[in-house]
Design an enzyme around this catalytic site. Structure first.
Site, PDB file in Angstrom:
ATOM      1  N   GLY A  10       0.825  -1.206   0.000  1.00  0.00           N
ATOM      2  CA  GLY A  10       0.000   0.000   0.000  1.00  0.00           C
ATOM      3  C   GLY A  10       0.855   1.249   0.000  1.00  0.00           C
ATOM      4  O   GLY A  10       0.517   2.260   0.608  1.00  0.00           O
ATOM      5  N   TYR A 142     -15.148  -0.629   8.219  1.00  0.00           N
ATOM      6  CA  TYR A 142     -13.726  -0.363   8.405  1.00  0.00           C
ATOM      7  C   TYR A 142     -13.320  -0.609   9.851  1.00  0.00           C
ATOM      8  O   TYR A 142     -12.337  -1.301  10.136  1.00  0.00           O
ATOM      9  CB  TYR A 142     -13.424   1.079   7.997  1.00  0.00           C
ATOM     10  CG  TYR A 142     -12.029   1.555   8.316  1.00  0.00           C
ATOM     11  CD1 TYR A 142     -10.929   1.048   7.643  1.00  0.00           C
ATOM     12  CD2 TYR A 142     -11.818   2.537   9.288  1.00  0.00           C
ATOM     13  CE1 TYR A 142      -9.648   1.502   7.924  1.00  0.00           C
ATOM     14  CE2 TYR A 142     -10.540   2.997   9.576  1.00  0.00           C
ATOM     15  CZ  TYR A 142      -9.471   2.475   8.898  1.00  0.00           C
ATOM     16  OH  TYR A 142      -8.194   2.918   9.188  1.00  0.00           O
TER      17      TYR A 142
END
Length: 327
Positions: A10, A142
């Site tokens: 990422g 999340y």
């Protein structure tokens, strides 16, 4: 430190963009491999591997190819963006983390970093001086994935002796990169509008308090945690870390000290409810006592540095980021 070979997953995201540079400064360019599902936005210094974190075989191949010893796993869908596609958020955040943990276990890696978040807290969590160990009732997908991820980190440490470390990040503010779909995004967007001489419409109520941290502190906290001796780490859940807390109107007021004509209006949307489920500030005694955490930036110092750097970037006529959002 040259024996360490680090993989950043990422690396094109808000944290990964900055963390990759900091790690290369510490460990050397050749010892930090970056990876992302997206191609780099600009020329990469060092080695880059394209990686979809859901592809466990590809991850394993990269780890073996580069003889990786540590992974910083940052790939995730964030809170606001995650609510638009809960199933994908679960898939990316949970199965991605599981792939990392399994490869790390299989290859006997030294350390894994997994970022948690204030999104693990919920409506029944104490809002002020939130304890390290408290009620966790996340109200977003999340947040749910981050809570489960913390338990997985602790499980893999106890079950397999895999050294997984984590921080519960507050909202992060940075001039180097744009945020990737979080509820605290307003605290970055507002600066871009102000420096351009534009007004800003905030998606939160003016008196909504949230814990925040300037990116230099967040990067330093991450690296300091990872460099701490194992015997100083008392848990493998996410450590509470704090730096500052403020409301949208307090942030706007601080900005007007530097840009007097700046104006802000408020039009709360679905992110207001998400913000209301989070806490105002955290008790981070464990982080301070275990590995010596201490923030450097408060609200005035952060605002001044943000404005100085964004003005510099605008004056140069080029950006250190682009408008694309990344995992």
């Amino acid at each position: 430190m040259s024996a360490d070979k680090i993989l950043v997953i990422g690396s094109e995201g808000q944290i990964g963009t900055v963390l990759s540079h900091a790690l290369r400064d510490t460990y050397g360019i050749a010892n930090v491999i970056t990876s992302d599902i997206n191609q780099p936005r600009k020329s990469v210094i060092g080695h880059f591997e394209k990686l979809n974190i859901l592809d466990g075989e590809r991850l394993l191949a990269i780890v073996r190819k580069h003889k990786i010893t540590q992974i910083y796993h940052l790939a995730a869908l964030l809170s606001a963006k995650g609510e638009q596609n809960p199933r994908q958020t679960w898939d990316v955040n949970m199965n991605g983390l599981f792939n990392v943990l399994e490869v790390a276990r299989q290859e006997n890696l030294d350390k894994i970093y997994f970022p948690s978040s204030i999104a693990v807290f919920g409506g029944q969590t104490p809002k002020k001086a939130t304890p390290q160990f408290t009620v966790l009732q996340p109200e977003t997908m999340y947040g749910i994935t981050k809570e489960v991820g913390e338990h997985l980190a602790q499980y893999y440490f106890k079950k397999f002796n895999l050294d997984v470390r984590s921080l519960r990040y507050p909202g992060l503010i940075s001039y180097q990169s744009l945020p990737g779909g979080g509820t605290t995004d307003y605290a970055v967007d507002i600066f871009h509008k102000a420096v351009k001489g534009e007004s800003y419409e905030c998606f939160l109520e003016p008196d909504t308090y949230l814990p925040m941290m300037y990116m230099p502190d967040a990067i330093r906290a991450t690296i300091e945690l990872m460099n701490a001796p194992l015997d100083k780490i008392s848990m493998h859940y996410g450590y509470n870390v704090r730096a500052m807390s403020f409301s949208a109107e307090e942030l706007a007021a601080e900005i007007t000290k530097h840009i007097p004509k700046f104006e802000i209006t408020y039009k709360p949307d679905f992110r207001q409810k998400i913000a209301e489920s989070w806490v105002e500030n955290m008790d981070d005694t464990y982080a301070r006592n275990d590995w010596g955490w201490q923030e450097e930036y408060d609200l005035p110092a952060m605002v001044e540095d943000m404005i100085v750097n964004l003005k510099r970037i605008n004056k140069q006529g080029s950006s250190e980021y682009d408008e694309k959002m990344f995992l």
